[in-house]
Design a protein around this motif. Structure first.
Motif, PDB file in Angstrom:
ATOM      1  N   GLY A  48       0.787  -1.224   0.000  1.00 42.36           N
ATOM      2  CA  GLY A  48       0.000   0.000   0.000  1.00 42.36           C
ATOM      3  C   GLY A  48       0.814   1.267   0.000  1.00 42.36           C
ATOM      4  O   GLY A  48       0.244   2.372  -0.102  1.00 42.36           O
ATOM      5  N   SER A  49       2.163   1.161   0.117  1.00 40.61           N
ATOM      6  CA  SER A  49       3.003   2.366   0.177  1.00 40.61           C
ATOM      7  C   SER A  49       3.938   2.493  -1.022  1.00 40.61           C
ATOM      8  O   SER A  49       4.253   3.593  -1.450  1.00 40.61           O
ATOM      9  N   GLY A  50       4.413   1.364  -1.570  1.00 32.89           N
ATOM     10  CA  GLY A  50       5.321   1.430  -2.701  1.00 32.89           C
ATOM     11  C   GLY A  50       6.595   0.657  -2.446  1.00 32.89           C
ATOM     12  O   GLY A  50       6.680  -0.180  -1.537  1.00 32.89           O
ATOM     13  N   THR A  51       7.599   0.951  -3.238  1.00 36.80           N
ATOM     14  CA  THR A  51       8.898   0.277  -3.150  1.00 36.80           C
ATOM     15  C   THR A  51       9.958   1.291  -2.749  1.00 36.80           C
ATOM     16  O   THR A  51      10.001   2.398  -3.290  1.00 36.80           O
TER      17      THR A  51
END
Length: 242
Positions: free
Chosen positions: A73-76
């Motif tokens: 839900g936040s990214g890489t």
């Protein structure tokens, strides 16, 4: 973040591996700071002129290598290398909090038992003296970073139900916090079970740590064997001229 310079360099090497190599070099060169977010797959695809499937595979490669971490839900993000002091007796919990991060734990087992011959010798008790056996996965945020297996003479840990995230805090509450010890670190490869728990590839580099600690009167309070992710941890020791 600086633009990623990428060109096809080797026709024999799959494009996703070439991209992974370029991203790794970009990160190592300071193009993206540790802890910073990587551009989205769409942005990277447009930036380097590759399909999103290829970009996704390149990112997955770097996640498997520990260069990047994915947060649901936040990214890489670019993984932070953790520097831990190899000369300071400190708990995982205290060390993590000192870096402004949140420690966590997943318990594997927590019980009393009679020691094995090896365990009795390690903690200096007779074979008929009970010990506490503790097995847990240590987390930073939601990321598993270490597996710990500890043996403590039961006299130092009389109430397992009161044991929270920090072993050293529990020992201190009973007046038995360790003040000295010996620690050995060696390089190794993750077993299949360890790899599954730590979310790394089988045979990934790990650090195996054996720690034996004592209270001021010289009694051994803890014997712990740990496995730390080698892609995330560095143990640093200050050196002085004698």
């Amino acid at each position: 973040m600086r633009d990623i310079a990428w060109t096809r360099s080797d026709e024999a090497t799959p494009l996703y591996l070439q991209l992974a190599q370029s991203l790794r070099a970009h990160i190592d060169g300071g193009g993206i700071d540790p802890g910073s977010a990587l551009p989205s797959e769409r942005e990277l695809s447009e930036m380097v002129g590759l399909s999103r499937v290829t970009v996704r595979k390149g990112i997955r490669q770097l996640i498997d290598e520990g260069v990047l971490v994915s947060r649901q839900g936040s990214g890489t993000f670019v993984a932070r290398r953790i520097e831990a002091s190899g000369a300071k007796l400190n708990s995982f919990t205290d060390d993590t909090r000192s870096r402004g991060q949140d420690p966590g734990v997943v318990w594997i087992y927590k019980s009393y038992a009679l020691p094995t011959e090896e365990e009795a010798a390690a903690v200096g008790v007779a074979p008929n003296v009970r010990v506490a056996r503790l097995g847990r996965v240590r987390l930073v945020g939601d990321e598993p970073l270490a597996i710990e297996h500890a043996v403590i003479p039961a006299i130092f840990m009389p109430d397992l139900d009161a044991l929270g995230d920090s072993l050293y805090q529990a020992l201190e509450a009973h007046g038995f916090r360790p003040t000295s010890g010996t620690q050995r670190v060696r390089a190794s490869l993750a077993t299949q079970t360890e790899a599954g728990i730590l979310n790394v590839r089988h045979n990934s580099e790990v650090l195996r740590i054996e720690r034996c600690t004592r209270i001021p009167d010289g009694r051994i309070v803890e014997f712990t064997r740990s496995v730390y992710r080698g892609d995330r941890y560095e143990f640093v020791t200050d050196l002085n001229v004698v």
